[in-house]
Design a protein around this motif. Structure first.
Motif, PDB file in Angstrom:
ATOM      1  N   UNK A 164       0.841  -1.182   0.000  1.00  0.00           N
ATOM      2  CA  UNK A 164       0.000   0.000   0.000  1.00  0.00           C
ATOM      3  C   UNK A 164       0.886   1.245   0.000  1.00  0.00           C
ATOM      4  N   UNK A 193       0.674   5.314   1.423  1.00  0.00           N
ATOM      5  CA  UNK A 193      -0.068   6.230   2.275  1.00  0.00           C
ATOM      6  C   UNK A 193       0.542   7.618   2.164  1.00  0.00           C
ATOM      7  N   UNK A 204      -3.748  10.975   4.806  1.00  0.00           N
ATOM      8  CA  UNK A 204      -4.681  10.233   3.966  1.00  0.00           C
ATOM      9  C   UNK A 204      -4.743   8.771   4.373  1.00  0.00           C
ATOM     10  N   UNK A 205      -5.685   8.068   3.762  1.00  0.00           N
ATOM     11  CA  UNK A 205      -5.782   6.635   3.980  1.00  0.00           C
ATOM     12  C   UNK A 205      -4.801   5.881   3.090  1.00  0.00           C
ATOM     13  N   UNK A 206      -4.943   4.569   3.066  1.00  0.00           N
ATOM     14  CA  UNK A 206      -4.041   3.716   2.310  1.00  0.00           C
ATOM     15  C   UNK A 206      -4.617   3.443   0.933  1.00  0.00           C
ATOM     16  N   UNK A 208      -4.182   0.817  -2.269  1.00  0.00           N
ATOM     17  CA  UNK A 208      -3.598  -0.457  -2.674  1.00  0.00           C
ATOM     18  C   UNK A 208      -2.761  -0.287  -3.935  1.00  0.00           C
ATOM     19  N   UNK A 226       3.632   0.711   2.772  1.00  0.00           N
ATOM     20  CA  UNK A 226       3.328  -0.295   3.779  1.00  0.00           C
ATOM     21  C   UNK A 226       3.121  -1.647   3.116  1.00  0.00           C
TER      22      UNK A 226
END
Lengths: 111, 113
Positions: free
Chosen positions: A36, A38, A42-44, A46, A89
């Motif tokens: 991922x 990030x 913010x969010x992750x 894919x 990540x």
């Protein structure tokens, strides 16, 4: 207990360089491994998902490999750009899509 | 497409107060998850749901409750907030397939004083 480790914790490279991010895990009984991205605040998002039966996946300038027997995955980024700057990540997947995450690699690509 | 939407985006609570974080997804995903992200510890799974009306504990469930009354919504509750629950909370959803990735919301930043 499954543990996921990412090395290095932070990386700074000049624009245009090819780079490799590393992810290791202690239990090879996984269903898949996911990478991922990030961005700050913010969010992750894919990037790539590698099934346990696969060795690698590619998307554009990104290539992820998986070696279950050694408990390792790498994310290769070709011709890096400043827009690639983010935290990366990796996560290993267990039943019902439950993910165990590493702590991430903070990448800075300098223009 | 809205994807995964979390409300609120920011909140400050006092110790002992209660609150509910709402997660909504419009992708008809079967599975939904709540994570917390803390510096140096990565994301950790709090609770998850594999379908409407079902919930299960994750890695760090203590102090939290969840409910999934509708397929598209997953609520995370803090009954009596503690400073240790200061964190960034992420909701995610996915299809019931191990070949499909999770989709994440932008997070809720929660501070407990």
């Amino acid at each position: 207990k499954q543990e996921v480790t990412q090395i290095p914790a932070a990386l700074s490279v000049p624009e245009g360089e090819n780079l490799v991010l590393n992810c290791s895990f202690t239990d090879s009984a996984i269903y898949n491994l996911q990478w991922f991205r990030q961005d700050p605040g913010k969010g992750l998002t894919s990037l790539l998902l590698i099934q346990s039966s696969q060795r690698e996946q590619t998307s554009g300038r990104l290539n992820a490999s998986l070696d279950k027997s050694s408990g390792r995955s790498t994310l290769y980024i070709a011709a890096s750009q400043p827009g690639d700057s983010a935290t990366y990540l990796c996560a290993v997947c267990r039943a019902t899509n439950k993910l165990i995450f590493g702590t991430g690699t903070l990448l800075a690509v300098q223009p | 497409n809205a994807g995964v939407t979390q409300t609120p985006k920011f909140r400050v609570l006092k110790t002992g107060q209660s609150m509910t974080l709402l997660c909504a997804q419009d992708m008809n995903h079967e599975y939904m998850y709540w994570y917390r992200q803390d510096p140096g510890m990565g994301l950790r799974l709090i609770h998850y749901s594999v379908g409407e009306g079902t919930t299960a504990k994750g890695e760090v469930p203590d102090g939290y409750n969840v409910s999934r009354l509708k397929k598209q919504n997953f609520l995370l509750g803090l009954e009596s907030a503690a400073p240790s629950q200061t964190s960034v909370y992420f909701c995610a959803s996915s299809y019931a397939s191990l070949s499909r990735p999770q989709h994440f919301g932008d997070g809720t930043r929660l501070s407990i004083l």
